[in-house]
Design a protein around this motif. Structure first.
Motif, short mmCIF file in Angstrom:
data_model
loop_
_atom_site.label_atom_id
_atom_site.label_comp_id
_atom_site.label_asym_id
_atom_site.label_seq_id
_atom_site.Cartn_x
_atom_site.Cartn_y
_atom_site.Cartn_z
N LYS A 106 -1.42 -4.54 6.61
CA LYS A 106 -0.36 -3.75 5.98
C LYS A 106 -0.05 -4.48 4.69
CE LYS A 106 2.12 -1.57 9.76
NZ LYS A 106 3.43 -1.42 10.39
N GLU A 112 -0.84 -6.15 13.83
CA GLU A 112 -1.32 -6.04 12.47
C GLU A 112 -0.73 -7.18 11.68
OE1 GLU A 112 -0.37 -2.18 10.98
OE2 GLU A 112 -1.77 -1.19 12.30
N GLU A 129 2.21 -4.15 0.98
CA GLU A 129 3.15 -3.48 0.09
C GLU A 129 2.53 -3.38 -1.30
OE1 GLU A 129 7.30 -4.69 0.09
OE2 GLU A 129 6.92 -5.77 1.95
N PRO A 181 2.87 -7.69 5.89
CA PRO A 181 2.60 -7.53 4.48
C PRO A 181 2.53 -8.90 3.79
CG PRO A 181 4.33 -6.04 5.17
CD PRO A 181 4.04 -6.95 6.33
N SER A 188 -1.45 0.88 5.17
CA SER A 188 -1.97 0.34 6.43
C SER A 188 -3.45 0.72 6.48
CB SER A 188 -1.25 0.97 7.63
OG SER A 188 0.13 0.71 7.56
N VAL A 241 3.77 1.22 1.49
CA VAL A 241 2.97 0.30 2.28
C VAL A 241 1.68 0.99 2.70
CG1 VAL A 241 2.85 -1.08 4.40
CG2 VAL A 241 5.01 -0.93 3.13
#
Length: 174
Positions: A164, A45, A166, A48, A151, A149
């Motif tokens: 992802k 992934e 934040e 962030p 996802s 966070v």
């Protein structure tokens, strides 16, 4: 000592395809379900966007995320902030991806979370947008931060992106 000129070694085509998939680049013919996206992208992934801290709104070329207060808040009482996802253009919310919002483990002083992990089932999602309501309790008056966070995955006909991000919202507690 060899006097033969060195010849470059060639890697087979399958190795090149594996490197493309592991790098997270789209592979032709990739679908839009969770297992295919995870397989084609090496189950990685994207990190962030702002590891040093979240933002209340994130604008990207293919999506918009926002975490915002929803009303007035009183010390000691449960309140909610909304986390919204909106896909743009040809992209849509991946209906097979296990979307989740996990609150920041080091919560702001005096803030607690009745449900620190929200999943897709806790929200409302359709093809182009989604909404999660994050419950929290602030113990004292004043400005405080609610953060976590998100996802998620959004797809087009040619590509699935797993992200992802934040997010945070500053709320004024009375």
């Amino acid at each position: 000592m060899s006097t033969h000129p060195s010849t470059p070694t060639r890697k087979p085509l399958s190795a090149a395809i594996c490197l493309i998939a592991l790098a997270g680049l789209p592979v032709l013919g990739s679908g839009c379900n969770q297992s295919e996206a995870a397989t084609a992208r090496g189950a990685t992934e994207a990190p962030p966007a702002s590891p040093q801290g979240g933002k209340s709104k994130v604008e990207d070329a293919v999506y918009t995320l926002e975490m915002k207060p929803t009303g007035t808040y009183k010390a000691g009482q449960e309140g909610l902030v909304e986390v919204s996802l909106l896909s743009k253009g040809d992209y849509h919310v991946n209906d097979q991806y296990p979307i989740k919002f996990k609150v920041t483990e080091a919560a702001a002083e005096g803030v607690s979370y009745p449900k620190p992990l929200l999943k897709r089932e806790d929200g409302v999602f359709d093809e182009k947008k989604g909404l999660l309501k994050v419950p929290f309790v602030a113990a004292k008056k004043g400005k405080t931060k609610v953060a976590g966070v998100l996802s998620f995955s959004i797809c087009s006909a040619a590509n699935c992106l797993m992200q992802k991000q934040e997010l945070e919202a500053v709320v004024d507690v009375q």
